[in-house]
Design an enzyme around this catalytic site. Structure first.
Site, PDB file in Angstrom:
ATOM      1  N   SER A 167       4.971  -9.067  -0.560  1.00  0.00           N
ATOM      2  CA  SER A 167       4.273  -8.261  -1.552  1.00  0.00           C
ATOM      3  C   SER A 167       4.471  -8.842  -2.954  1.00  0.00           C
ATOM      4  O   SER A 167       4.156 -10.005  -3.186  1.00  0.00           O
ATOM      5  CB  SER A 167       4.743  -6.801  -1.452  1.00  0.00           C
ATOM      6  OG  SER A 167       3.871  -5.934  -2.131  1.00  0.00           O
ATOM      7  N   ASP A 248      -3.903  -3.697   5.866  1.00  0.00           N
ATOM      8  CA  ASP A 248      -3.277  -3.814   4.544  1.00  0.00           C
ATOM      9  C   ASP A 248      -4.369  -3.895   3.483  1.00  0.00           C
ATOM     10  O   ASP A 248      -5.293  -4.707   3.581  1.00  0.00           O
ATOM     11  CB  ASP A 248      -2.405  -5.068   4.513  1.00  0.00           C
ATOM     12  CG  ASP A 248      -1.639  -5.236   3.210  1.00  0.00           C
ATOM     13  OD1 ASP A 248      -1.760  -4.378   2.317  1.00  0.00           O
ATOM     14  OD2 ASP A 248      -0.915  -6.241   3.088  1.00  0.00           O
ATOM     15  N   HIS A 280       0.454  -2.611   5.277  1.00  0.00           N
ATOM     16  CA  HIS A 280       1.257  -3.399   4.340  1.00  0.00           C
ATOM     17  C   HIS A 280       2.744  -3.311   4.678  1.00  0.00           C
ATOM     18  O   HIS A 280       3.293  -2.226   4.867  1.00  0.00           O
ATOM     19  CB  HIS A 280       0.992  -2.898   2.917  1.00  0.00           C
ATOM     20  CG  HIS A 280       1.573  -3.759   1.852  1.00  0.00           C
ATOM     21  ND1 HIS A 280       1.232  -5.077   1.689  1.00  0.00           N
ATOM     22  CD2 HIS A 280       2.490  -3.483   0.874  1.00  0.00           C
ATOM     23  CE1 HIS A 280       1.892  -5.582   0.658  1.00  0.00           C
ATOM     24  NE2 HIS A 280       2.667  -4.633   0.160  1.00  0.00           N
TER      25      HIS A 280
END
Length: 313
Positions: A167, A248, A280
């Site tokens: 991320s 995601d 995600h």
């Protein structure tokens, strides 16, 4: 308006934190921590070591338990996610994740702490990650001497170094690799870069990023969107793997990065791996599911591929 009412007024609200007009900040996630330990499930050991006194920052080091003490191991430098404002190397989910990866891959790992927004605005996190990597490089160059960390000096193979993150951490790891390609990173040979569900900006508005990175040029900032980086083709390393997940919301941004890197003139090999039916960073929230195990296995395989073609800086 009395002071009690004013103290409760909200200046900014997000799912990560809330800022009040009197300056107070409430965090909603990523505040829990675990001490370093010997993990009974994997046999991986961990310990915390300070790499900077100003600002006061540490890394969490991980060492596999079953390795030959005389054998040098690949080195993974990992940057945690959390939207630049949550989590830490000491949080339960990242300690658990690094234990799993280190056990599966048989690598030494350095999990990097960085100053978090909104108290510390970007680019502080980028600067801190770069400082941590240079601290590691100092061990390779023999500059630490009496202060050397033996898990690095004695156990890490500085010719097989991997940068990785998830991320926002993947964004930071990518930037470190790009910076290393331009400025050089003496002592370390970057073999590859692994980006797990990376965050990059698209062309739309992003109020959170506008708040925590006010000096950014926005969607065309090379740190936020490497497609606009004229030096992307010079990025360190010869192998990159990009993990994305079908559900995601950042999936297409990961795919766009994959395409941009291929078109940039960078001479390495890049692959993309998509996990079907997951969202995600699902592997952090559901570490015991089969698909999380598959992701860790693929990640570990990437870290153990032949690094002979890696780039020496």
């Amino acid at each position: 308006m009395d002071s009690t009412t004013s103290a409760g007024e909200i200046a900014f609200d997000s799912r990560f934190f809330r800022i009040y007009k009197d300056g107070r900040i409430d965090r909603f996630q990523g505040t829990e921590t675990l001490p370093p330990s010997l993990d009974p499930k994997t046999g991986v050991q961990s310990k915390d070591v300070r790499f900077s006194s100003d600002p006061d920052l540490s890394v969490r080091l991980f060492l596999p338990g079953s390795s030959d003490p005389a054998r040098k191991l690949p080195l993974l430098i990992y940057v945690h996610g959390g939207a630049f404002c949550g989590q830490s190397p000491f949080s339960p989910m990242y300690t658990r994740h690094l234990n799993a990866v280190v056990s599966a891959a048989g690598v030494v790992a350095v999990s990097v702490q960085y100053r978090r927004a909104p108290e510390h605005l970007l680019p502080a996190a980028y600067d801190d990650a770069w400082a941590a990597v240079r601290w590691v490089a100092a061990h390779a160059l023999g500059e630490r001497e009496a202060e050397a960390e033996p898990w690095l000096s004695d156990r890490a193979d500085f010719d097989r170094v991997f940068l990785a993150g998830d991320s926002a951490g993947a964004n930071i790891a990518q930037h470190v690799a790009a910076r290393a390609g331009v400025e050089g990173l003496p002592g370390l040979r970057i073999a590859g870069v692994a980006l797990l569900h990376p965050f990059f900006r698209d062309d739309g508005p992003d109020k959170l990023m506008e708040l925590i990175y006010p000096s950014s040029s926005g969607a065309t900032d090379p740190r936020m969107n490497p497609a606009y980086d004229p030096n992307l083709r010079r990025m360190a390393g010869q192998r990159v793997i990009v993990f994305v997940a079908e559900r995601d919301h950042l999936k297409e941004r990961g795919r766009s990065y994959y395409e941009a890197l291929k078109k940039s003139g960078w001479e390495g090999v890049v692959e993309i791996v998509e996990t079907e039916g997951e969202g995600h960073v699902f592997h952090l929230f559901k570490p015991d599911c089969d698909k999380a195990a598959e992701l860790v296995k693929k990640f570990a395989s990437f870290l153990n591929q032949d690094a002979g073609a890696s780039q020496c800086l």
